[in-house]
Design an enzyme around this catalytic site. Structure first.
Site, PDB file in Angstrom:
ATOM      1  N   HIS A   1      -5.707   1.982  -4.303  1.00 21.94           N
ATOM      2  CA  HIS A   1      -4.829   1.428  -3.276  1.00 21.94           C
ATOM      3  C   HIS A   1      -4.431  -0.004  -3.630  1.00 21.94           C
ATOM      4  O   HIS A   1      -5.033  -0.644  -4.498  1.00 21.94           O
ATOM      5  CB  HIS A   1      -5.506   1.466  -1.902  1.00 21.94           C
ATOM      6  CG  HIS A   1      -6.623   0.477  -1.729  1.00 21.94           C
ATOM      7  ND1 HIS A   1      -6.899  -0.160  -0.534  1.00 21.94           N
ATOM      8  CD2 HIS A   1      -7.567   0.003  -2.600  1.00 21.94           C
ATOM      9  CE1 HIS A   1      -7.939  -0.961  -0.670  1.00 21.94           C
ATOM     10  NE2 HIS A   1      -8.370  -0.887  -1.908  1.00 21.94           N
TER      11      HIS A   1
ATOM     12  N   CYS B   1       0.811  -1.220   0.000  1.00 18.33           N
ATOM     13  CA  CYS B   1       0.000   0.000   0.000  1.00 18.33           C
ATOM     14  C   CYS B   1       0.849   1.278   0.000  1.00 18.33           C
ATOM     15  O   CYS B   1       0.639   2.180  -0.814  1.00 18.33           O
ATOM     16  CB  CYS B   1      -0.982  -0.003   1.162  1.00 18.33           C
ATOM     17  SG  CYS B   1      -0.231   0.088   2.811  1.00 18.33           S
TER      18      CYS B   1
ATOM     19  N   HIS C   1      -2.573   1.292   6.911  1.00 17.17           N
ATOM     20  CA  HIS C   1      -2.968   1.193   5.508  1.00 17.17           C
ATOM     21  C   HIS C   1      -3.121   2.598   4.937  1.00 17.17           C
ATOM     22  O   HIS C   1      -3.451   3.543   5.653  1.00 17.17           O
ATOM     23  CB  HIS C   1      -4.268   0.410   5.342  1.00 17.17           C
ATOM     24  CG  HIS C   1      -4.572   0.084   3.905  1.00 17.17           C
ATOM     25  ND1 HIS C   1      -3.807  -0.795   3.163  1.00 17.17           N
ATOM     26  CD2 HIS C   1      -5.541   0.537   3.056  1.00 17.17           C
ATOM     27  CE1 HIS C   1      -4.291  -0.878   1.935  1.00 17.17           C
ATOM     28  NE2 HIS C   1      -5.345  -0.078   1.844  1.00 17.17           N
TER      29      HIS C   1
END
Length: 357
Positions: free
Chosen positions: A331, A271, A319
């Site tokens: 993402h 990510c 994240h």
């Protein structure tokens, strides 16, 4: 944002089963009607069991994400420490060359004194019969004394510098070894968590996997609906900066590429690898990990975010996705998934940061 970009986002979010809530804020979340999916025959009890599996998978992948951030942070530190050790080695080589030159100068001065019989300059002046020679010699004596003191001082400083370089290099090596151990520990944990998640999923039958995927979609859709129901999208009107547009273009061009922990492209990403490389491509370096992105970059209100900003998720900032407009992010989700577009509110938002503030 032009209609072409809006079309791209709408199409991608449709694939993610979230186009309804992204396009129409306030639309009520609805469970699919019976018969609308291959898993329509699943019972509430079966769904409850699958929800427990989903919760377990979420925890395993979250723990893997935490370990991935630790791995990436250790790797970044190790890279900096390695570069510092190389720089210290260069300084040590140059310092040793300088010390050798200074020693030669000191040796030449000692040889000159030997050629004059070892008498100090003051004694040689007293033996002179020529007043002018005495005055000239006095000036040379003062210059010589200053030069000798300067030479001794420079020799001392150079030796001290070399000793400090060696001390610094030793400390850097210790830090480097500590970070290597941290990387190894994080790597072990990542593999353990991902392996456990994969084994858990492998125990599911095909229809159970399909239903599990449906439940994941529904959970994301429900969260996105709740986020949009707050009216937040009506307040988000920020325009992307020039670099922000470049970062978005890079990130969206990676759609479909696999997630891989610790990866920064060009074939796979995690990510924060995706977001950091997108901004690097835009000519603006940012921290490597989502946690450092959260710590170091400027925080902005959700209502003020604009395309290119980074949305940080979960209480521990494990994240990150890039906002691309229209209530959506791009993402790299987790192992087994690919870079994709989803709703910005589909996960618990910690906050928003702006790389080019």
């Amino acid at each position: 944002m032009g209609t072409g970009r809006r079309g791209l986002i709408a199409m991608a979010v449709t694939v993610a089963c979230a186009v309804t809530v992204l396009a129409v804020p306030g639309t009520a979340f609805a469970v699919p009607e019976p018969g609308s999916s291959p898993s329509a025959s699943s019972t509430p009890a079966a769904d409850k069991d699958l929800e427990a599996v989903r919760a377990k998978l979420d925890k395993l992948y979250h723990d893997a994400a935490v370990a991935t951030d630790s791995y990436n942070a250790a790797e970044e530190k190790a890279d900096k420490q390695s570069a510092a050790i190389v720089e210290l080695a260069k300084k040590t080589v140059e310092g040793q060359k300088k010390l050798d030159r200074l020693k030669k100068r000191a040796g030449a001065a000692a040889a000159a004194q030997y050629r004059t019989g070892g008498l100090p300059d003051e004694a040689q002046l007293l033996l002179s019969d020529d007043p002018q020679e005495f005055l000239d010699g006095a000036d040379r004596t003062m210059q010589g004394e200053r030069a000798a003191k300067g030479l001794i001082g420079e020799l001392t400083r150079t030796q001290q510098d070399l000793a400090q370089y060696a001390k610094d290099a030793s400390a850097r090596w210790k830090d480097l070894e500590a970070n290597r151990k941290a990387k190894d520990a994080a790597r072990t944990k990542i593999k353990k968590q991902i392996s456990a998640a994969e084994k858990l999923e492998d125990r599911l039958a095909k229809k159970e996997k399909e239903r599990l995927a449906k439940l994941e979609e529904q959970a994301a859709l429900k969260a996105q609906t709740a986020w949009l129901d707050s009216g937040v999208l009506d307040e988000i009107k920020g325009k992307a900066s020039a670099r922000g547009r470049e970062a978005v273009a890079y990130a969206t061009a990676q759609i479909g590429k696999p997630y891989e922990w610790g990866a920064e492209g060009p074939r796979t990403y995690d990510c924060s690898g995706l977001t950091s490389q997108a901004w690097a491509d835009a000519g603006h370096a940012i921290p490597r990990t989502s946690q450092e992105q959260w710590k170091q970059l400027k925080h902005v209100d959700v209502k003020d975010m604009r395309p290119g900003d980074l949305v940080i998720y979960f209480h521990d900032a494990t994240h990150v996705g890039m906002y691309i407009g229209d209530g959506a992010i791009v993402h790299a989700p987790r192992p087994g998934r690919t870079v994709t577009i989803t709703g910005a509110g589909s996960m618990p938002i910690l906050g928003v940061v702006r790389p080019d503030a």
